[in-house]
Design an enzyme around this catalytic site. Structure first.
Site, PDB file in Angstrom:
ATOM      1  N   TYR A  18      51.420  29.922  12.149  1.00 53.76           N
ATOM      2  CA  TYR A  18      52.372  30.925  11.656  1.00 53.76           C
ATOM      3  C   TYR A  18      53.186  30.264  10.553  1.00 53.76           C
ATOM      4  O   TYR A  18      53.529  29.091  10.656  1.00 53.76           O
ATOM      5  CB  TYR A  18      53.283  31.391  12.804  1.00 53.76           C
ATOM      6  CG  TYR A  18      53.814  32.785  12.635  1.00 53.76           C
ATOM      7  CD1 TYR A  18      52.970  33.885  12.743  1.00 53.76           C
ATOM      8  CD2 TYR A  18      55.161  33.008  12.361  1.00 53.76           C
ATOM      9  CE1 TYR A  18      53.454  35.175  12.594  1.00 53.76           C
ATOM     10  CE2 TYR A  18      55.650  34.308  12.212  1.00 53.76           C
ATOM     11  CZ  TYR A  18      54.795  35.380  12.325  1.00 53.76           C
ATOM     12  OH  TYR A  18      55.266  36.656  12.167  1.00 53.76           O
ATOM     13  N   ARG A 140      38.068  48.369  19.512  1.00 56.33           N
ATOM     14  CA  ARG A 140      36.938  47.460  19.721  1.00 56.33           C
ATOM     15  C   ARG A 140      35.966  48.055  20.735  1.00 56.33           C
ATOM     16  O   ARG A 140      36.376  48.759  21.641  1.00 56.33           O
ATOM     17  CB  ARG A 140      37.444  46.139  20.290  1.00 56.33           C
ATOM     18  CG  ARG A 140      37.954  45.211  19.245  1.00 56.33           C
ATOM     19  CD  ARG A 140      37.885  43.802  19.700  1.00 56.33           C
ATOM     20  NE  ARG A 140      38.851  43.463  20.739  1.00 56.33           N
ATOM     21  CZ  ARG A 140      39.007  42.234  21.187  1.00 56.33           C
ATOM     22  NH1 ARG A 140      38.255  41.255  20.711  1.00 56.33           N
ATOM     23  NH2 ARG A 140      39.902  41.977  22.117  1.00 56.33           N
ATOM     24  N   MET A 209      44.003  39.945  13.675  1.00 57.17           N
ATOM     25  CA  MET A 209      43.548  39.569  15.019  1.00 57.17           C
ATOM     26  C   MET A 209      42.143  38.955  15.035  1.00 57.17           C
ATOM     27  O   MET A 209      41.867  38.088  15.851  1.00 57.17           O
ATOM     28  CB  MET A 209      43.574  40.792  15.954  1.00 57.17           C
ATOM     29  CG  MET A 209      44.954  41.303  16.315  1.00 57.17           C
ATOM     30  SD  MET A 209      46.103  40.075  16.977  1.00 57.17           S
ATOM     31  CE  MET A 209      45.363  39.599  18.503  1.00 57.17           C
ATOM     32  N   PHE A 231      52.923  43.960   5.333  1.00 55.80           N
ATOM     33  CA  PHE A 231      54.230  44.183   5.972  1.00 55.80           C
ATOM     34  C   PHE A 231      54.533  43.039   6.927  1.00 55.80           C
ATOM     35  O   PHE A 231      53.671  42.595   7.690  1.00 55.80           O
ATOM     36  CB  PHE A 231      54.239  45.510   6.757  1.00 55.80           C
ATOM     37  CG  PHE A 231      55.534  45.703   7.510  1.00 55.80           C
ATOM     38  CD1 PHE A 231      56.679  46.119   6.842  1.00 55.80           C
ATOM     39  CD2 PHE A 231      55.628  45.427   8.880  1.00 55.80           C
ATOM     40  CE1 PHE A 231      57.889  46.257   7.524  1.00 55.80           C
ATOM     41  CE2 PHE A 231      56.830  45.575   9.562  1.00 55.80           C
ATOM     42  CZ  PHE A 231      57.959  45.981   8.883  1.00 55.80           C
TER      43      PHE A 231
HETATM   44  N1  LIG Z   1      53.602  41.806  10.418  1.00 50.74           N
HETATM   45  C1  LIG Z   1      54.503  42.014  11.377  1.00 50.74           C
HETATM   46  O1  LIG Z   1      55.728  42.013  11.146  1.00 50.74           O
HETATM   47  C2  LIG Z   1      54.018  42.274  12.757  1.00 50.74           C
HETATM   48  C3  LIG Z   1      54.906  42.731  13.750  1.00 50.74           C
HETATM   49  C4  LIG Z   1      54.397  43.042  15.012  1.00 50.74           C
HETATM   50  C5  LIG Z   1      53.049  42.823  15.282  1.00 50.74           C
HETATM   51  N2  LIG Z   1      52.249  42.322  14.307  1.00 50.74           N
HETATM   52  C6  LIG Z   1      50.811  42.119  14.514  1.00 50.74           C
HETATM   53  O2  LIG Z   1      50.295  43.331  15.037  1.00 50.74           O
HETATM   54  C7  LIG Z   1      49.128  43.063  15.782  1.00 50.74           C
HETATM   55  C8  LIG Z   1      49.257  43.775  17.122  1.00 50.74           C
HETATM   56  O3  LIG Z   1      50.334  43.182  17.870  1.00 50.74           O
HETATM   57  P1  LIG Z   1      50.661  43.716  19.343  1.00 50.74           P
HETATM   58  O4  LIG Z   1      51.648  42.811  19.949  1.00 50.74           O
HETATM   59  O5  LIG Z   1      50.951  45.169  19.251  1.00 50.74           O
HETATM   60  O6  LIG Z   1      49.221  43.508  20.028  1.00 50.74           O
HETATM   61  P2  LIG Z   1      48.875  43.522  21.578  1.00 50.74           P
HETATM   62  O7  LIG Z   1      49.529  44.688  22.232  1.00 50.74           O
HETATM   63  O8  LIG Z   1      49.114  42.167  22.120  1.00 50.74           O
HETATM   64  O9  LIG Z   1      47.301  43.813  21.544  1.00 50.74           O
HETATM   65  C9  LIG Z   1      46.404  42.948  20.905  1.00 50.74           C
HETATM   66  C10 LIG Z   1      45.469  43.785  20.075  1.00 50.74           C
HETATM   67  O10 LIG Z   1      44.596  42.959  19.326  1.00 50.74           O
HETATM   68  C11 LIG Z   1      43.237  43.348  19.566  1.00 50.74           C
HETATM   69  N3  LIG Z   1      42.425  42.151  19.438  1.00 50.74           N
HETATM   70  C12 LIG Z   1      42.590  40.984  20.086  1.00 50.74           C
HETATM   71  N4  LIG Z   1      41.671  40.085  19.664  1.00 50.74           N
HETATM   72  C13 LIG Z   1      40.921  40.717  18.732  1.00 50.74           C
HETATM   73  C14 LIG Z   1      39.800  40.335  17.937  1.00 50.74           C
HETATM   74  N5  LIG Z   1      39.272  39.107  18.017  1.00 50.74           N
HETATM   75  N6  LIG Z   1      39.268  41.244  17.113  1.00 50.74           N
HETATM   76  C15 LIG Z   1      39.804  42.493  17.024  1.00 50.74           C
HETATM   77  N7  LIG Z   1      40.858  42.916  17.740  1.00 50.74           N
HETATM   78  C16 LIG Z   1      41.399  42.029  18.594  1.00 50.74           C
HETATM   79  C17 LIG Z   1      43.260  43.936  20.956  1.00 50.74           C
HETATM   80  O11 LIG Z   1      42.146  44.772  21.154  1.00 50.74           O
HETATM   81  P3  LIG Z   1      41.598  45.087  22.624  1.00 50.74           P
HETATM   82  O12 LIG Z   1      42.562  46.070  23.243  1.00 50.74           O
HETATM   83  O13 LIG Z   1      40.264  45.649  22.380  1.00 50.74           O
HETATM   84  O14 LIG Z   1      41.582  43.781  23.381  1.00 50.74           O
HETATM   85  C18 LIG Z   1      44.576  44.706  20.906  1.00 50.74           C
HETATM   86  O15 LIG Z   1      44.430  45.911  20.191  1.00 50.74           O
HETATM   87  C19 LIG Z   1      49.042  41.537  15.867  1.00 50.74           C
HETATM   88  O16 LIG Z   1      48.161  41.095  14.876  1.00 50.74           O
HETATM   89  C20 LIG Z   1      50.450  41.089  15.562  1.00 50.74           C
HETATM   90  O17 LIG Z   1      50.508  39.774  15.051  1.00 50.74           O
HETATM   91  C21 LIG Z   1      52.708  42.051  13.063  1.00 50.74           C
END
Ligand SMILES: NC(=O)c1ccc[n+]([C@@H]2O[C@H](COP(=O)([O-])OP(=O)(O)OC[C@H]3O[C@@H](n4cnc5c(N)ncnc54)[C@H](OP(=O)(O)O)[C@@H]3O)[C@@H](O)[C@H]2O)c1
Length: 295
Positions: A18, A140, A209, A231
């Site tokens: 990160y 997925r 991801m 974002f």
């Molecule tokens: N830029 C920002 O400010 C910001 C803020 C918040 C979150 N995020 C990002 O948003 C994303 C979602 O966060 P979250 O906390 O909501 O997630 P989460 O609820 O922890 O869920 C993880 C997600 O990632 C998918 N996933 C995991 N490994 C994967 C892979 N190898 N290929 C494709 N999909 C995969 C999962 O799919 P399955 O359900 O099929 O396992 C699930 O949809 C993350 O990348 C996080 O870093 C970014």
């Protein structure tokens, strides 16, 4: 602390991939909810028994007790379940900002997203639905996919496709007319999001991801005029006064209170942190959001 989730960015910080993070030794965890048990002299806006969430990232929420400045906290309402207070900040606010800040959207407009099973994805579906927007959702291929589709449909998803089911050439025009695309996966599924954008549509990338890069076709840039943006919630928080964050959290927790925003979490006591981390890392297959509890 009362409860704190394990988010993908927490893992990324520990992995050292990160862009920002504390110098070790440090405590993990960037969001969560705590209860104030004591305040120093001069503290004006917080009192014992208040619930608070971190007002910025990097606080280190995976611990039982924490002492920080008053300005490091944002007071939140107490009449919502702790797992929601603990998770209201990073993911629901990201979903909200991406729907509000990039392209003007009006009733009937389509938003396409991948990673639709994530907490951000589930919030996008529900916040979009509340605004009269349609969502096309890419998930997925994995065991239990029909149950996942059923659950997302109940949240208000208009269309749900697994990565393998999605053949943009075969889809009805409706699904290829998105004004806004949201990508948190990268690789082929980011390409699919772009294929479902209308002319001059915008794709916002907010996560990676799959750890695979985004490939953009020349024709998407030249003939379709696709715009690519990124974002990062942290940047938004840095650029806005704390009152804006408090207002946004109030809005999110108000929806939670009124049962207009729901998502699944699994709560595990802090002592089972190893299992929670393994689940969050996907070591036992797909899992729902892990929330550590400290009480
Ligand atoms: N830029 C920002 O400010 C910001 C803020 C918040 C979150 N995020 C990002 O948003 C994303 C979602 O966060 P979250 O906390 O909501 O997630 P989460 O609820 O922890 O869920 C993880 C997600 O990632 C998918 N996933 C995991 N490994 C994967 C892979 N190898 N290929 C494709 N999909 C995969 C999962 O799919 P399955 O359900 O099929 O396992 C699930 O949809 C993350 O990348 C996080 O870093 C970014």
């Amino acid at each position: 602390m009362l409860a704190a989730p394990i988010n993908p960015s927490d893992i990324n910080r520990i992995e050292g991939v990160y862009p920002i993070g504390p110098s070790p030794p440090a405590v993990g965890g960037n969001e969560g909810v705590g209860e104030v048990i004591a305040v120093a002299e001069g503290v004006q806006n917080l009192a014992v028994n208040d619930w608070v969430i971190p007002a910025k990232a990097g606080l280190g929420t995976w611990r039982t007790y924490v002492v920080k400045e008053e300005t490091d906290w944002c007071k939140v309402r107490k009449d919502v379940p702790i797992e929601y207070a603990a998770t209201a900040f990073i993911n629901p606010c990201t979903a909200l900002r991406m729907l509000e800040d990039f392209v003007p959207l009006s009733e009937g407009d389509v938003v396409v997203q991948n990673g639709a099973t994530s907490i951000v994805g589930q919030c996008v579906i529900q916040l979009a639905h509340l605004r009269g927007l349609e969502t096309t959702n890419i998930i997925r291929d994995r065991p239990g996919v029909e149950e996942v589709k059923r659950r997302l449909k109940v949240l208000g998803a208009s269309g749900i496709f697994t990565e393998n089911e999605l053949d943009p050439k075969e889809l009805p025009a409706f699904f290829k007319d998105a004004k806004l695309g949201l990508n948190c996966v990268g690789g082929n599924t980011a390409t699919s999001v772009m294929k479902l954008l209308r002319e001059n549509g915008t794709m916002v990338t907010y996560g990676g991801m799959s750890k695979k890069p985004i490939t953009v076709s020349t024709s998407a840039m030249i003939f379709k005029g696709i715009e690519l943006k990124g974002f990062w919630l942290q940047k938004w928080v840095n650029n806005h006064p704390p009152a804006d964050l408090a207002k946004m959290i109030d809005y999110i927790l108000g929806l939670v209170h009124d049962k207009k925003l729901v998502y699944l979490t699994e709560q595990l006591p802090f002592i089972e942190f190893r299992k929670a981390l393994e689940n969050a890392l996907g070591m036992h297959g797909s899992s729902i959001k892990q929330v550590l509890t400290f009480t």
